[in-house]
Design a protein around this motif. Structure first.
Motif, short mmCIF file in Angstrom:
data_model
loop_
_atom_site.label_atom_id
_atom_site.label_comp_id
_atom_site.label_asym_id
_atom_site.label_seq_id
_atom_site.Cartn_x
_atom_site.Cartn_y
_atom_site.Cartn_z
N ALA B 170 0.90 -1.20 -0.01
CA ALA B 170 0.00 -0.02 0.08
C ALA B 170 0.89 1.36 -0.06
O ALA B 170 1.72 1.38 0.65
CB ALA B 170 -0.78 0.03 1.28
N ILE B 171 0.29 2.16 -0.65
CA ILE B 171 0.87 3.69 -0.85
C ILE B 171 -0.06 4.47 -0.37
O ILE B 171 -0.90 4.49 -0.73
CB ILE B 171 1.60 3.94 -2.08
CG1 ILE B 171 2.88 3.00 -2.31
CG2 ILE B 171 2.15 5.40 -2.25
CD1 ILE B 171 3.60 3.19 -3.52
N ASP B 172 0.17 5.42 0.50
CA ASP B 172 -0.75 6.22 1.04
C ASP B 172 -0.44 7.80 0.50
O ASP B 172 0.37 8.23 1.05
CB ASP B 172 -0.67 6.24 2.75
CG ASP B 172 -1.64 6.93 3.41
OD1 ASP B 172 -2.45 7.93 2.60
OD2 ASP B 172 -1.81 7.04 4.75
N LEU B 173 -1.35 7.75 -0.45
CA LEU B 173 -0.99 9.50 -1.13
C LEU B 173 -1.28 10.67 -0.23
O LEU B 173 -0.91 11.47 -0.43
CB LEU B 173 -1.99 9.22 -2.44
CG LEU B 173 -1.63 8.46 -3.52
CD1 LEU B 173 -2.59 8.74 -4.77
CD2 LEU B 173 -0.05 8.42 -3.86
N ASP B 174 -2.33 10.09 0.62
CA ASP B 174 -2.56 11.35 1.74
C ASP B 174 -1.35 11.97 2.33
O ASP B 174 -1.58 13.12 2.68
CB ASP B 174 -3.60 10.97 2.75
CG ASP B 174 -4.95 10.56 2.04
OD1 ASP B 174 -5.15 11.30 0.94
OD2 ASP B 174 -5.93 9.67 2.54
N THR B 175 -0.48 11.28 2.61
CA THR B 175 0.65 11.26 3.31
C THR B 175 2.02 11.43 2.32
O THR B 175 2.81 12.37 2.54
CB THR B 175 0.99 10.37 4.37
OG1 THR B 175 -0.34 9.82 5.14
CG2 THR B 175 2.18 10.73 5.23
N SER B 176 1.87 10.77 1.38
CA SER B 176 3.00 10.86 0.46
C SER B 176 3.14 11.88 -0.68
O SER B 176 4.11 12.56 -0.52
CB SER B 176 3.01 9.48 -0.57
OG SER B 176 2.95 8.50 0.16
N LEU B 177 1.92 12.44 -0.97
CA LEU B 177 1.70 13.71 -1.69
C LEU B 177 1.45 15.07 -0.67
O LEU B 177 0.03 14.96 -0.58
CB LEU B 177 0.55 13.49 -2.80
CG LEU B 177 1.18 12.57 -4.00
CD1 LEU B 177 0.25 12.69 -5.02
CD2 LEU B 177 2.36 13.28 -4.64
N PRO B 188 7.43 8.90 -0.20
CA PRO B 188 6.31 8.01 -0.07
C PRO B 188 6.40 7.25 1.32
O PRO B 188 7.31 7.24 2.03
CB PRO B 188 7.19 6.83 -0.95
CG PRO B 188 8.51 7.21 -1.16
CD PRO B 188 8.69 8.65 -1.00
N TYR B 189 5.02 7.28 1.50
CA TYR B 189 4.66 6.51 2.84
C TYR B 189 3.97 5.24 2.57
O TYR B 189 3.04 5.19 1.61
CB TYR B 189 3.71 7.45 3.69
CG TYR B 189 3.31 6.94 4.91
CD1 TYR B 189 4.22 6.33 6.06
CD2 TYR B 189 1.92 6.17 5.34
CE1 TYR B 189 3.84 5.79 7.28
CE2 TYR B 189 1.58 5.66 6.33
CZ TYR B 189 2.55 5.13 7.36
OH TYR B 189 2.17 4.80 8.45
N TYR B 190 4.43 4.22 3.14
CA TYR B 190 4.05 3.00 2.33
C TYR B 190 4.24 1.84 3.36
O TYR B 190 4.95 1.79 4.44
CB TYR B 190 5.04 2.51 1.15
CG TYR B 190 6.51 2.58 1.51
CD1 TYR B 190 7.15 1.44 1.68
CD2 TYR B 190 7.20 3.51 1.14
CE1 TYR B 190 8.48 1.26 2.17
CE2 TYR B 190 8.59 3.69 1.54
CZ TYR B 190 9.10 2.62 1.93
OH TYR B 190 10.48 2.61 2.31
N TYR B 191 3.38 0.50 3.12
CA TYR B 191 3.44 -0.54 3.87
C TYR B 191 2.95 -1.55 3.19
O TYR B 191 2.15 -1.56 2.29
CB TYR B 191 2.89 -0.34 5.34
CG TYR B 191 1.45 0.21 5.23
CD1 TYR B 191 0.33 -0.68 5.21
CD2 TYR B 191 1.20 1.69 5.03
CE1 TYR B 191 -1.13 0.10 5.10
CE2 TYR B 191 -0.04 2.10 4.84
CZ TYR B 191 -1.22 1.29 5.14
OH TYR B 191 -2.43 1.73 4.83
N ILE B 192 3.01 -2.92 3.88
CA ILE B 192 2.36 -3.94 3.28
C ILE B 192 0.99 -4.23 4.11
O ILE B 192 0.83 -4.17 5.25
CB ILE B 192 3.13 -5.20 3.59
CG1 ILE B 192 4.39 -5.49 2.67
CG2 ILE B 192 2.52 -6.84 3.40
CD1 ILE B 192 5.55 -6.64 2.94
N SER B 193 -0.06 -4.06 3.24
CA SER B 193 -1.39 -4.05 3.95
C SER B 193 -2.06 -5.39 4.41
O SER B 193 -2.88 -5.48 5.15
CB SER B 193 -2.24 -3.09 3.07
OG SER B 193 -2.48 -3.68 1.87
N SER B 194 -1.60 -6.23 3.31
CA SER B 194 -2.06 -7.61 3.69
C SER B 194 -1.53 -8.75 3.00
O SER B 194 -0.66 -8.42 2.02
CB SER B 194 -3.75 -7.75 3.11
OG SER B 194 -3.74 -7.40 1.81
N ILE B 195 -1.36 -9.87 3.75
CA ILE B 195 -0.76 -11.11 3.11
C ILE B 195 -1.82 -12.14 3.36
O ILE B 195 -2.73 -12.34 4.04
CB ILE B 195 0.67 -11.36 3.70
CG1 ILE B 195 1.45 -10.24 3.93
CG2 ILE B 195 1.22 -12.82 3.60
CD1 ILE B 195 2.67 -10.43 5.08
#
Lengths: 607, 196
Positions: B170-177, B188-195
């Motif tokens: 996941a890339i969070d555009l609210d925080t990244s832009l 970029p603010y990002y993380y693995i949202s699900s596996i």
């Protein structure tokens, strides 16, 4: 089968020989004799005057060179120090010893802490590095100026990357700046080599000399605000502070750095918050740098420091004024302080209540005694908008001013006036027969509006032929930066009959009662364009004839139609808001004008 | 016949014995087996406040992805290509404001990977130089000073033999832009949202 003769021949030689060698070896291991004592190293300074002379240098900076020898080993480091005194009546003091390793590692000259006994260990570490040299982490640390620890000893580079003029670039020289507060400052510099067993030269090489008193540098402010400026207590994406630029002069110093303060006389005199010394030759002031941020008059002070540590405390200097023949024709006093004026916008203040107030700037052409409803006078325009703002419930909450451009009198609200209003409405709805407003939005006026916006102001613009260069010079720059409209182009046929509203804006068709019969129910020189950045289209061109024109672009002729082209832009930014109406709102009926302005005021947050 | 038999019998018997030894040795079954790979599928998910930047065909902010890697717990990395049949990866451009990105359906990598324990996924990205809003607003995108093109998504997961593991990054555009006066600042603010 080996014969007895051969056997005897062979072993008869080898056996006694082996016995002899064995005895010799065993005897050699007994260690008879005495160990010679270590011979201390020797040190020499080079390129110095004879011992019985005393020279005075031109300035307190001096480069000295030395070498060291060790008859029974090698030199691993040098120790040096010098003495100084603060005045002729003072006693001499010594600078602490410094130990410089006699090796260059990855271009670095290395200073170590600790006494001379540990120098051989540290030296050995660097001298026995693998061929690739220092590892990247250590090398980067030295380049940054960090201290590393080798065998328990702290070591740092004398010449890290940021140091423009390091003391040492090699183990055999140093460029020192000697303390020179007094008129004449005697010094004795001494340097001693350290050998590979950690023994110091008992008779260091010395040189004595004098250094002259350091003359402080001179400072001058080269750029500063000449008009009242708006100020905030924080930097924002559109307000970076009030800019001052300065420079210093010192022919003896290789470097200068500066510090500054505002209104130094108003701060507690024992805690004047001078900025940190920095080589930057400009400063950006915000309200927190000013002791009374809401006062209007201030003084900016700057002072330079040279590489000898001398600071300009005089605050002025005299400069000769020369003519074309380089002859002195007078003298100027150059001060390192400047008076400037600020306004902290009342609508941005949090310490006092502020009631929103709108400034209406009537920038329209004045038909005066020839006025008709199609060609209104300034007073008619005032009456129209006062009526509109009355309908908006804004009675008593706005002021009206006129742009004046008479030969002897010119007026346009400056930053000081603009900064008092939470919203500014600039209307230039009437033009003369040449589409001129009679007032030019000069670069100075544009900058005032821009600065007002950049500190958080709100702006609404309405007008006819606003982007005409005679009305707004530098059209592209201004309209792109503030109203966020670019590539503006007029309709040169009379076919504008209204603007079609988007994003909740009402349609704004022309009021036929305000049109001259010769205009055929439409206007010309209404500029279309396209939004830039975060600008959003709020009005589109309504063409009477759906006229299209042929344009010649890089790819050949292109059919271009005015219908539905953007004619109004809204910019809701993070620091300021603008509604730009690229058409004259006066030529709509009052009900429409009220609706348009109501929506605009809502969008910019004034309602 | 007998003479021929006598002539070859010794050599034949010797050769046969040798061959028998080789053959019997070659058929020995060693006590290990090579595991079959699992499949890793990586999907992009974009998070955006629709009041700010909507998922819309008129909105566009692209990421150029030049490398996707899965990182095993021993730091070994395996490249993941666009799809399971791809022979290599070319730079791919994905619109983060695509509806599929909102719904975690935008596949950015798929490939066979050795089964085992993994610690995360690496993406090498380059943001587009402009974001387009409403089909006509072109907002310059400026990379922040601390921008690092290598995004290290870290969350442990396991790939097992013959099974497909789905990773949503996941890339969070609210925080990244971050909106500036006239630009977006991209960090970029990002993380693995699900596996799965």
């Amino acid at each position: 089968m080996m014969s007895n003769k051969y056997f005897l021949q062979r072993w008869g030689i080898v056996f006694p020989l082996s016995l002899l060698i064995g005895i010799l070896i065993l005897d050699g291991c007994k260690g008879s004799g005495t160990i010679l004592p270590n011979i201390p190293p020797e040190t020499r300074l080079s390129n110095i005057p004879p011992p019985d002379t005393f020279i005075v240098t031109q300035n307190p900076r001096l480069t000295l060179f030395w070498v060291g020898d060790d008859p029974d080993g090698f030199v691993v480091a040098f120790k040096y120090r010098w003495n100084f005194r603060l005045s002729a009546n003072d006693t001499f003091q010594h600078k602490p010893w410094k130990t410089l390793l006699n090796i260059i590692v990855s271009k670095f000259a290395l200073i170590m802490e600790g006494d001379e006994k540990v120098a051989p260990t540290v030296y050995k570490y660097f001298a026995t590095l693998p061929p690739e040299g220092l590892d990247v982490v250590t090398s980067d640390a030295l380049a940054r100026g960090d201290t590393i620890v080798i065998e328990g000893v702290r070591v740092y580079a004398s010449n890290p990357d940021y140091e423009r003029y390091p003391v040492h670039k090699s183990p055999n020289s140093g460029t020192f700046i000697f303390d020179s507060q007094d008129t004449l400052n005697p010094h004795t510099f001494e340097v001693a080599a350290i050998d590979n067993v950690g023994e110091l030269d008992p008779a260091p090489a010395t040189v004595s000399f004098g250094t002259p008193q350091v003359v402080p540098p001179k400072s001058e402010i080269t750029e500063f605000p000449t008009d009242t400026v708006l100020v905030l207590d924080r930097k924002t994406p559109t307000f970076s502070g009030i800019r001052f630029a300065f420079q210093g002069f010192d022919p003896n110093s290789r470097t200068l750095d500066y510090q500054w303060v505002v209104d130094k006389e108003l701060w507690p005199q024992d805690r004047i918050p001078w900025s940190d010394f920095s080589p930057l030759t400009e400063a950006y002031i915000i309200a927190t740098d000013i002791p009374d941020p809401y006062a209007s008059k201030h003084t900016f002070y700057v002072r330079a420091r040279n590489e000898f540590g001398s600071i300009d405390t005089i605050g002025y200097f005299i400069r000769a004024r020369l003519n074309n023949l380089a002859q002195i024709i007078g003298y100027d006093t150059i001060y390192s302080n400047k008076v400037f004026y600020t306004i902290y916008p009342p609508f941005q203040r949090t310490d006092i209540p502020y009631e929103k107030r709108i400034l209406l700037i009537n920038n329209s052409y004045d038909w005066d005694t020839l006025a008709t409803s199609a060609r209104p006078s300034k007073q008619m325009m005032d009456n129209f908008y006062q009526s509109v703002f009355s309908d908006l419930g804004k009675d008593g909450k706005y002021d009206v001013v006129h742009s004046i451009d008479l030969p002897n009198l010119k007026f346009f609200p400056g930053r000081g006036m603009l900064g008092k209003y939470s919203t500014v409405f600039l209307f230039s709805d009437a033009t003369n027969e040449f589409s001129n407003h009679g007032h030019q939005l000069t670069p100075g006026r544009q900058n005032a509006l821009k600065d007002y916006c950049y500190i958080g102001g709100k702006l609404i613009m309405s007008g006819w032929a606003q982007a005409l260069p005679t009305n707004t010079p530098n059209t592209d720059i201004f309209f792109q930066a503030i109203p966020h409209m670019q590539d503006m182009e007029p309709n040169n046929d009379t076919d504008y009959v209204g603007a079609k509203g988007v994003l909740g804006y009402p349609d704004a068709s022309l009021d036929p009662t305000k049109l001259d019969p010769t205009w055929n129910g439409a206007l010309y020189r209404i500029y279309i364009g396209r939004p830039s950045g975060f600008g959003e289209i709020i009005y589109r061109f309504d063409s009477k004839t759906n006229r299209c024109v042929t344009r010649f672009g890089p790819t050949g002729p292109v059919q271009f139609c005015y219908e539905d082209q953007p004619v109004g832009i809204r910019y809701i930014g993070i620091t300021y808001n603008i509604v730009f109406l690229g058409f004259p709102l006066y030529y709509t009926n009052q009900t429409t004008a009220v609706a348009v302005l109501r929506k605009a005021l809502q969008d910019i947050g004034e309602f | 016949m007998n003479r021929m038999w006598k002539m070859f019998s010794g050599e034949t018997i010797f050769l046969s014995l040798i061959l028998l030894i080789f053959v019997s040795n070659s058929c020995t079954q060693y006590e290990y087996s090579s595991p079959l790979p699992g499949i890793l599928e990586i999907r992009l998910k974009t998070i955006s406040d629709t009041a700010r930047i909507k998922f819309s065909p008129l909105n566009n902010f692209v990421l150029k992805i030049t490398a996707v890697e899965a990182v095993r717990e021993d730091q070994a990395r395996v490249s993941i290509y666009e799809d399971i049949k791809a022979l290599g990866r070319t730079t791919s451009i994905y619109n983060t404001l695509d509806y599929r990105a909102r719904d975690s359906n935008l596949v950015i990598g798929q490939g066979y990977v050795p089964p085992g324990n993994y610690i995360g996924v690496n993406l090498l990205i380059e943001p587009g130089s402009v974001a387009i809003l409403d089909g006509y607003r072109r907002i310059p995108v400026v990379k922040s000073e601390s921008f690092d093109a290598l995004l290290r998504f870290r969350r442990p997961f396991t790939v097992s033999e013959l099974n497909t593991t789905f990773i949503n990054v996941a890339i969070d555009l609210d925080t990244s832009l971050v909106q500036g006066a006239d630009i977006y600042d991209f960090n970029p603010y990002y993380y693995i949202s699900s596996i799965k």
